[in-house]
Design a protein around this motif. Structure first.
Motif, PDB file in Angstrom:
ATOM      1  N   ARG A   1      70.103 -21.311  59.678  1.00 18.18           N
ATOM      2  CA  ARG A   1      69.032 -20.299  59.644  1.00 18.18           C
ATOM      3  C   ARG A   1      68.483 -20.060  61.050  1.00 18.18           C
ATOM      4  O   ARG A   1      68.221 -18.939  61.438  1.00 18.18           O
ATOM      5  CB  ARG A   1      67.929 -20.755  58.694  1.00 18.18           C
ATOM      6  N   GLN A   2      68.333 -21.137  61.816  1.00 19.46           N
ATOM      7  CA  GLN A   2      67.847 -20.999  63.187  1.00 19.46           C
ATOM      8  C   GLN A   2      68.847 -20.215  64.024  1.00 19.46           C
ATOM      9  O   GLN A   2      68.460 -19.382  64.838  1.00 19.46           O
ATOM     10  CB  GLN A   2      67.592 -22.358  63.820  1.00 19.46           C
ATOM     11  N   GLN A   3      70.133 -20.487  63.837  1.00 20.47           N
ATOM     12  CA  GLN A   3      71.168 -19.792  64.611  1.00 20.47           C
ATOM     13  C   GLN A   3      71.122 -18.291  64.352  1.00 20.47           C
ATOM     14  O   GLN A   3      71.306 -17.497  65.256  1.00 20.47           O
ATOM     15  CB  GLN A   3      72.558 -20.346  64.265  1.00 20.47           C
ATOM     16  N   LYS A   4      70.849 -17.914  63.115  1.00 17.45           N
ATOM     17  CA  LYS A   4      70.806 -16.487  62.781  1.00 17.45           C
ATOM     18  C   LYS A   4      69.632 -15.801  63.469  1.00 17.45           C
ATOM     19  O   LYS A   4      69.763 -14.709  63.980  1.00 17.45           O
ATOM     20  CB  LYS A   4      70.747 -16.312  61.268  1.00 17.45           C
ATOM     21  N   ASN A   5      68.464 -16.421  63.442  1.00 15.88           N
ATOM     22  CA  ASN A   5      67.278 -15.890  64.122  1.00 15.88           C
ATOM     23  C   ASN A   5      66.441 -17.057  64.588  1.00 15.88           C
ATOM     24  O   ASN A   5      65.738 -17.685  63.796  1.00 15.88           O
ATOM     25  CB  ASN A   5      66.449 -14.996  63.190  1.00 15.88           C
TER      26      ASN A   5
ATOM     27  N   MET B   1      65.534 -31.144  64.114  1.00 18.33           N
ATOM     28  CA  MET B   1      66.038 -30.004  63.342  1.00 18.33           C
ATOM     29  C   MET B   1      66.459 -28.812  64.203  1.00 18.33           C
ATOM     30  O   MET B   1      67.448 -28.146  63.909  1.00 18.33           O
ATOM     31  CB  MET B   1      65.001 -29.550  62.313  1.00 18.33           C
ATOM     32  N   CYS B   2      65.721 -28.523  65.242  1.00 19.98           N
ATOM     33  CA  CYS B   2      66.030 -27.352  66.077  1.00 19.98           C
ATOM     34  C   CYS B   2      67.004 -27.670  67.203  1.00 19.98           C
ATOM     35  O   CYS B   2      67.482 -26.769  67.894  1.00 19.98           O
ATOM     36  CB  CYS B   2      64.748 -26.784  66.669  1.00 19.98           C
ATOM     37  N   ALA B   3      67.297 -28.943  67.394  1.00 21.04           N
ATOM     38  CA  ALA B   3      68.123 -29.355  68.535  1.00 21.04           C
ATOM     39  C   ALA B   3      69.525 -28.740  68.560  1.00 21.04           C
ATOM     40  O   ALA B   3      69.971 -28.316  69.630  1.00 21.04           O
ATOM     41  CB  ALA B   3      68.208 -30.881  68.602  1.00 21.04           C
ATOM     42  N   PRO B   4      70.244 -28.674  67.444  1.00 24.59           N
ATOM     43  CA  PRO B   4      71.620 -28.140  67.545  1.00 24.59           C
ATOM     44  C   PRO B   4      71.670 -26.728  68.118  1.00 24.59           C
ATOM     45  O   PRO B   4      72.464 -26.442  69.017  1.00 24.59           O
ATOM     46  CB  PRO B   4      72.133 -28.165  66.096  1.00 24.59           C
ATOM     47  N   GLY B   5      70.827 -25.853  67.633  1.00 26.07           N
ATOM     48  CA  GLY B   5      70.817 -24.482  68.130  1.00 26.07           C
ATOM     49  C   GLY B   5      70.297 -24.394  69.547  1.00 26.07           C
ATOM     50  O   GLY B   5      70.802 -23.613  70.361  1.00 26.07           O
ATOM     51  N   HIS B   6      69.302 -25.198  69.854  1.00 25.32           N
ATOM     52  CA  HIS B   6      68.729 -25.194  71.199  1.00 25.32           C
ATOM     53  C   HIS B   6      69.776 -25.634  72.224  1.00 25.32           C
ATOM     54  O   HIS B   6      69.963 -24.974  73.250  1.00 25.32           O
ATOM     55  CB  HIS B   6      67.509 -26.110  71.237  1.00 25.32           C
TER      56      HIS B   6
ATOM     57  N   ASP C   1      79.246 -20.660  66.324  1.00 27.23           N
ATOM     58  CA  ASP C   1      79.220 -21.881  65.517  1.00 27.23           C
ATOM     59  C   ASP C   1      79.139 -23.153  66.355  1.00 27.23           C
ATOM     60  O   ASP C   1      79.273 -24.255  65.826  1.00 27.23           O
ATOM     61  CB  ASP C   1      80.468 -21.950  64.619  1.00 27.23           C
ATOM     62  N   LEU C   2      78.893 -23.030  67.649  1.00 22.02           N
ATOM     63  CA  LEU C   2      78.830 -24.207  68.511  1.00 22.02           C
ATOM     64  C   LEU C   2      77.752 -25.193  68.074  1.00 22.02           C
ATOM     65  O   LEU C   2      77.911 -26.401  68.236  1.00 22.02           O
ATOM     66  CB  LEU C   2      78.595 -23.783  69.970  1.00 22.02           C
ATOM     67  N   TRP C   3      76.686 -24.692  67.466  1.00 23.66           N
ATOM     68  CA  TRP C   3      75.618 -25.575  66.976  1.00 23.66           C
ATOM     69  C   TRP C   3      76.150 -26.634  66.016  1.00 23.66           C
ATOM     70  O   TRP C   3      75.610 -27.735  65.944  1.00 23.66           O
ATOM     71  CB  TRP C   3      74.490 -24.768  66.321  1.00 23.66           C
TER      72      TRP C   3
ATOM     73  N   ILE D   1      77.125 -34.362  66.205  1.00 22.89           N
ATOM     74  CA  ILE D   1      76.788 -35.433  67.155  1.00 22.89           C
ATOM     75  C   ILE D   1      75.438 -36.056  66.782  1.00 22.89           C
ATOM     76  O   ILE D   1      75.294 -37.285  66.757  1.00 22.89           O
ATOM     77  CB  ILE D   1      76.774 -34.892  68.601  1.00 22.89           C
ATOM     78  N   ILE D   2      74.469 -35.226  66.478  1.00 22.68           N
ATOM     79  CA  ILE D   2      73.144 -35.725  66.096  1.00 22.68           C
ATOM     80  C   ILE D   2      73.233 -36.560  64.831  1.00 22.68           C
ATOM     81  O   ILE D   2      72.674 -37.656  64.751  1.00 22.68           O
ATOM     82  CB  ILE D   2      72.153 -34.554  65.913  1.00 22.68           C
TER      83      ILE D   2
END
Length: 193
Positions: A92-96, A148-153, A164-166, A172-173
């Protein structure tokens, strides 16, 4: 709510989420109305202030995650349930990406209550996963909320990363949350709230 009013509200929330993701608090009500294909007056009939609109966008996102997480509470595999929840949140974060609006919890009381309910849900998912041995014993709900926000960040810093890199960074997390090979954490977790 009438069908046309419900449709307009849904269009507004989608347009506002996109605009806030692109421009943060600088997103204009006029731009949001244009994206939704409705008049500015209609925006203000649904949301008297920009803060009300912002709170509704955040509340919509939090409610969707809480609903999805609640369905995972009875999963047979608590570790897989926690990973699925984190995947939904990161997707969801990746989308927006609305992380620029992190301080939105101060916008209204209902939003604060929804965030508290979601944090409680996350804590329950984490406790279940920890009790099942799926994650290390020293991981808390607060740790997971903050991750929670780390992958997209993190993926956002990659110059040539794909959409899809997140997923790489979420893996890893999550591997870091697992008990295998864990070493003691150097300090205790922070407190939320």
């Amino acid at each position: 709510m009438r069908a046309d009013a419900a449709r307009n509200r849904a269009l507004l929330l989608t347009a506002a989420e996109e605009a806030f993701a692109e421009h943060g608090m600088d997103a204009s009500v006029a731009d949001i109305a244009a994206r939704a294909g409705i008049g500015k007056g209609t925006v203000f009939r649904h949301f008297p202030t920009k803060d009300d609109l912002l709170a509704a966008v955040m509340l919509d996102r939090i409610d969707a995650l809480t609903t999805a997480g609640t369905k995972l509470l009875d999963a047979a595999d608590p570790g897989a349930a926690l990973l699925e929840f984190l995947t939904l949140a990161a997707d969801r974060q990746q989308k927006n990406d609305l992380t620029v609006l992190q301080e939105a919890h101060a916008v209204n009381e209902r939003l604060t209550e929804a965030r508290t309910a979601m944090f409680t849900l996350i804590d329950t998912l984490v406790t279940r996963a920890r009790d099942a041995g799926a994650i290390r014993a020293d991981i808390t709900g607060t740790d997971v909320v903050l991750l929670m926000c780390a992958p997209g960040h993190v993926a956002g810093f990659a110059p040539h990363g794909g959409p899809d890199l997140w997923r790489r960074y979420l893996a890893i997390i999550f591997d870091g949350l697992r008990p295998a090979g864990a070493t003691p954490l150097p300090i205790p977790p922070p407190r939320m709230g």
